[in-house]
Design a protein around this motif. Structure first.
Motif, PDB file in Angstrom:
ATOM      1  N   THR A  83       0.878  -1.327  -0.009  1.00  0.00           N
ATOM      2  CA  THR A  83      -0.015  -0.104   0.191  1.00  0.00           C
ATOM      3  C   THR A  83       0.885   1.107   0.076  1.00  0.00           C
ATOM      4  OG1 THR A  83      -1.830  -1.117   1.164  1.00  0.00           O
ATOM      5  CG2 THR A  83      -1.698   1.294   1.102  1.00  0.00           C
ATOM      6  N   LEU A  84       2.017   1.134   0.740  1.00  0.00           N
ATOM      7  CA  LEU A  84       2.862   2.520   0.916  1.00  0.00           C
ATOM      8  C   LEU A  84       3.713   2.710  -0.349  1.00  0.00           C
ATOM      9  CD1 LEU A  84       3.674   4.704   2.723  1.00  0.00           C
ATOM     10  CD2 LEU A  84       5.508   3.144   3.571  1.00  0.00           C
ATOM     11  N   ALA A  85       4.027   1.611  -1.104  1.00  0.00           N
ATOM     12  CA  ALA A  85       4.732   1.680  -2.342  1.00  0.00           C
ATOM     13  C   ALA A  85       3.826   2.072  -3.347  1.00  0.00           C
ATOM     14  CB  ALA A  85       5.206   0.326  -2.567  1.00  0.00           C
ATOM     15  N   ARG A  86       2.598   1.811  -3.461  1.00  0.00           N
ATOM     16  CA  ARG A  86       1.592   2.332  -4.521  1.00  0.00           C
ATOM     17  C   ARG A  86       1.232   3.704  -4.095  1.00  0.00           C
ATOM     18  NH1 ARG A  86      -2.220  -1.080  -3.505  1.00  0.00           N
ATOM     19  NH2 ARG A  86      -1.557  -2.663  -4.903  1.00  0.00           N
ATOM     20  N   GLU A  87       1.420   4.206  -3.025  1.00  0.00           N
ATOM     21  CA  GLU A  87       1.343   5.607  -2.743  1.00  0.00           C
ATOM     22  C   GLU A  87       2.488   6.576  -3.119  1.00  0.00           C
ATOM     23  OE1 GLU A  87      -0.014   6.802   1.344  1.00  0.00           O
ATOM     24  OE2 GLU A  87      -1.547   5.409   1.284  1.00  0.00           O
ATOM     25  N   TYR A  88       3.546   5.716  -2.774  1.00  0.00           N
ATOM     26  CA  TYR A  88       4.939   6.704  -3.294  1.00  0.00           C
ATOM     27  C   TYR A  88       4.818   6.804  -4.920  1.00  0.00           C
ATOM     28  CZ  TYR A  88       7.654   6.364   1.056  1.00  0.00           C
ATOM     29  OH  TYR A  88       8.191   6.511   2.486  1.00  0.00           O
TER      30      TYR A  88
END
Length: 292
Positions: A83-88
């Motif tokens: 999820t965090l990688a997708r936001e980055y």
């Protein structure tokens, strides 16, 4: 048996995954005071460890040192925060589009962003961990107690010998005291004869003076009580157990009786013996401070 409060116990145990080393050092203390130094990973066992030590120890300042080595391969795992990688990535694409920049994001670049990959420590099986740790602590405690018992028996032998010396002093005072009365009466009669010459002595007056003098220096009650305290100490040592506090109280009572005997002493031999009593009692009290 009696136990000293001074001792050392050590144990090292390992299985195919872990190794524990436990060292226990104890010295004199009025109560049981435990200090534990161990890895933070084991902190949740602290209360259990303290309760375990109480099964073996009642008094003393005890320092506990625990080291822990974990050889398991799966103690840590890598977690991917999708999820965090997708936001980055979303924000980076927006930036490239908004500012008309070349989008050069690679997987290797994205993976270095904070918390995209996180190393997590695997949950520990507390029951399995405690099984080996408990065994290690118990063995260290047993070795500590064995050392304290060995030293305790040495203390017992030494105190018993000192108590016999005190009894010898009491025997001497009880034997010497009646002769002091006789010697005083004889000196009194000689002094009166010297003053009165050939005139007849008043035996009743002499008896009164001797009685008054005897009442001032009589230590019969003190020697009886002191002998009782000495024998009580011997019996307590023979019975064993956690007797340190009781022996300390009896020693205080012995010292009180010795002080009274010394204050009443009107004879150099009794006075010297009273000093020996006080010295011997003080030595015994010092040894008693080491007993649990």
């Amino acid at each position: 048996m009696i136990k000293s409060m001074t001792g050392f116990g050590r144990c090292e145990l390992a299985d195919e995954k872990r190794k524990f080393t436990v060292e226990l050092k104890s010295v004199n203390h009025r109560y049981l005071d435990v200090s534990i130094k161990m890895p933070k990973k084991l902190n949740f066992f602290e209360s259990t460890i303290r309760n375990l030590l109480k099964e073996y120890l009642e008094r003393g300042k005890v320092d506990v040192y625990i080291t822990y080595e974990d050889d398991t391969d799966g103690s840590y795992s890598l977690r991917y925060n999708r999820t965090l990688a997708r936001e980055y990535l979303g924000y980076l694409n927006s930036m490239a589009e908004e500012f008309h920049l070349e989008n050069d994001i690679r997987v290797s670049t994205l993976s270095h962003y904070p918390d995209v990959f996180v190393m997590e420590e695997q949950e520990t099986d507390e029951k399995e961990l405690w099984g080996l740790l408990e065994q290690t602590i118990r063995t260290a405690c047993e070795r500590l107690v064995a050392g304290r018992i060995s030293e305790g028996e040495t203390l017992k032998t030494d105190i018993m010998a000192k108590l016999d010396e005190l009894l010898a002093c009491v025997d001497f005072i009880e034997t010497r005291s009646p002769r002091i009365m006789q010697e005083y009466r004889q000196r009194l009669e000689e002094k009166i004869k010297e003053l009165l010459g050939d005139r007849q002595l008043d035996d009743s007056r002499i008896a009164t003076e001797v009685t008054i003098y005897a009442d001032k220096i009589c230590v019969d009650e003190e020697t009886v009580r002191l002998r009782s305290h000495i024998l009580s100490t011997k019996e307590t040592l023979q019975n064993g157990g956690s007797i340190g506090r009781k022996l300390d109280f009896i020693a205080q009572e012995m010292n009180r009786e010795a002080n009274t005997i010394l204050s009443k002493a009107n004879n150099i031999e009794v006075s010297d013996t009273g000093i020996c009593l006080k010295t011997g009692i003080e030595k015994i009290r010092e040894q008693i401070q080491n007993i649990e």
